[in-house]
Design a protein around this motif. Structure first.
Motif, PDB file in Angstrom:
ATOM      1  N   TRP A  68       1.163  -0.934   0.435  1.00 33.87           N
ATOM      2  CA  TRP A  68       0.024   0.427   0.168  1.00 33.87           C
ATOM      3  C   TRP A  68       0.447   1.047  -0.271  1.00 33.87           C
ATOM      4  O   TRP A  68       0.963   2.347  -0.606  1.00 33.87           O
ATOM      5  N   PRO A  69       1.881   1.358   0.489  1.00 34.05           N
ATOM      6  CA  PRO A  69       2.516   2.584   1.366  1.00 34.05           C
ATOM      7  C   PRO A  69       3.324   3.254   0.122  1.00 34.05           C
ATOM      8  O   PRO A  69       3.731   3.820  -0.892  1.00 34.05           O
ATOM      9  N   LEU A  70       3.928   1.940  -1.167  1.00 34.31           N
ATOM     10  CA  LEU A  70       4.819   1.693  -1.507  1.00 34.31           C
ATOM     11  C   LEU A  70       3.910   2.195  -3.621  1.00 34.31           C
ATOM     12  O   LEU A  70       4.730   3.000  -4.092  1.00 34.31           O
ATOM     13  N   GLY A  71       2.271   1.519  -3.754  1.00 36.16           N
ATOM     14  CA  GLY A  71       2.082   2.452  -4.443  1.00 36.16           C
ATOM     15  C   GLY A  71       1.138   3.514  -4.647  1.00 36.16           C
ATOM     16  O   GLY A  71       1.205   4.276  -5.644  1.00 36.16           O
ATOM     17  N   ARG A  72       0.950   3.768  -3.555  1.00 38.51           N
ATOM     18  CA  ARG A  72       0.353   4.953  -2.945  1.00 38.51           C
ATOM     19  C   ARG A  72       1.442   5.895  -2.936  1.00 38.51           C
ATOM     20  O   ARG A  72       0.702   6.899  -3.754  1.00 38.51           O
ATOM     21  N   LEU A  73       2.733   6.090  -2.507  1.00 41.44           N
ATOM     22  CA  LEU A  73       3.327   7.074  -2.085  1.00 41.44           C
ATOM     23  C   LEU A  73       3.876   7.483  -4.014  1.00 41.44           C
ATOM     24  O   LEU A  73       4.511   7.969  -4.576  1.00 41.44           O
ATOM     25  N   GLY A  74       4.576   5.678  -4.310  1.00 42.36           N
ATOM     26  CA  GLY A  74       6.117   5.800  -4.859  1.00 42.36           C
ATOM     27  C   GLY A  74       5.096   6.036  -6.547  1.00 42.36           C
ATOM     28  O   GLY A  74       6.017   6.451  -7.209  1.00 42.36           O
ATOM     29  N   GLY A  75       3.741   5.763  -6.773  1.00 47.35           N
ATOM     30  CA  GLY A  75       3.410   6.039  -7.706  1.00 47.35           C
ATOM     31  C   GLY A  75       3.238   4.697  -8.614  1.00 47.35           C
ATOM     32  O   GLY A  75       4.200   3.494  -8.630  1.00 47.35           O
ATOM     33  N   ARG A  76       3.599   4.987 -10.187  1.00 48.42           N
ATOM     34  CA  ARG A  76       4.038   3.727 -11.353  1.00 48.42           C
ATOM     35  C   ARG A  76       5.314   3.683 -11.721  1.00 48.42           C
ATOM     36  O   ARG A  76       6.276   4.683 -11.301  1.00 48.42           O
ATOM     37  N   SER A  77       6.278   2.819 -11.371  1.00 47.19           N
ATOM     38  CA  SER A  77       6.956   2.578 -11.283  1.00 47.19           C
ATOM     39  C   SER A  77       7.603   0.973 -11.944  1.00 47.19           C
ATOM     40  O   SER A  77       6.751   0.416 -11.064  1.00 47.19           O
ATOM     41  N   ARG A  78       8.435   1.203 -12.698  1.00 43.98           N
ATOM     42  CA  ARG A  78       9.224  -0.747 -12.665  1.00 43.98           C
ATOM     43  C   ARG A  78      10.128  -1.456 -11.622  1.00 43.98           C
ATOM     44  O   ARG A  78       9.675  -2.661 -11.500  1.00 43.98           O
TER      45      ARG A  78
END
Length: 189
Positions: free
Chosen positions: A105-115
């Motif tokens: 959850w924190p990776l996706g919500r704060l980090g956004g789209r990334s490979r």
């Protein structure tokens, strides 16, 4: 009365005949000109410099903050998983998906789209599961008398000896769940 020839003092009264060109005539329009009413023609009264300031540029990405929050979630989730008071032998292993969601959850919500972030989410979810199993083994061994090699060595030895084939399924769930849930949380922005 005869009509004057073109180029003399007066204009010719004869109707102008069609001119034939072997190449297309050069138009008197600037390069990139699109006739009004055609697709791509600029809208009158539209000033892009005014509207660009009003339009938001999109969500801001905070990759370092996302990684720090995911590491904290991995540590807290793993310790909470390992210190669960009523831990049954195999029933708590299915919480691997909860650990994956906690990290993702924190990776996706704060980090956004990334490979890179979904891969990091998978690794951190599996790390949370391993940390939880190590914490549970440490908790069991701490009550007993430690061996001559020390508490950490005994914990690692008992953890490796206690691994079951079903644990591989739990690690697979954590890896796949961490990857997919991080991607899912990033696309919800």
């Amino acid at each position: 009365m005869t009509a004057p020839a073109p180029g003399t003092d007066g204009q010719s009264v004869r109707p102008r005949t069609a001119e034939h060109f072997s190449v297309a005539p050069v138009l008197d329009a600037p390069e990139g000109y699109v006739a009004p009413g055609m697709p791509g023609a600029p809208v009158t009264g539209y000033d892009p410099s005014v509207h660009a300031a009003v339009t938001p540029a999109g969500p801001r990405r905070r990759t370092a903050l996302a990684i720090a929050a995911a590491l904290l979630a991995m540590l807290l989730g793993g310790l909470g998983y390992g210190c669960a008071p009523l831990r049954a032998a195999d029933s708590l292993g299915w919480l691997a998906i909860a650990l994956a969601a906690l990290v993702a959850w924190p990776l996706g919500r704060l980090g956004g789209r990334s490979r890179v972030l979904p891969l990091l989410g998978a690794v951190l979810a599996a790390g949370a599961l391993a940390l939880g199993q190590l914490a549970e083994t440490f908790r069991r061994i701490r009550g007993a008398e430690p061996g001559p090699h020390g508490l950490v060595h005994d914990t690692l030895t008992h953890w490796r000896a206690g691994l079951h084939p079903l644990d591989l399924a739990f690690y697979g769930i954590a890896l796949i769940g961490g990857f997919l849930l991080t991607r899912r949380a990033a696309t919800r922005n």
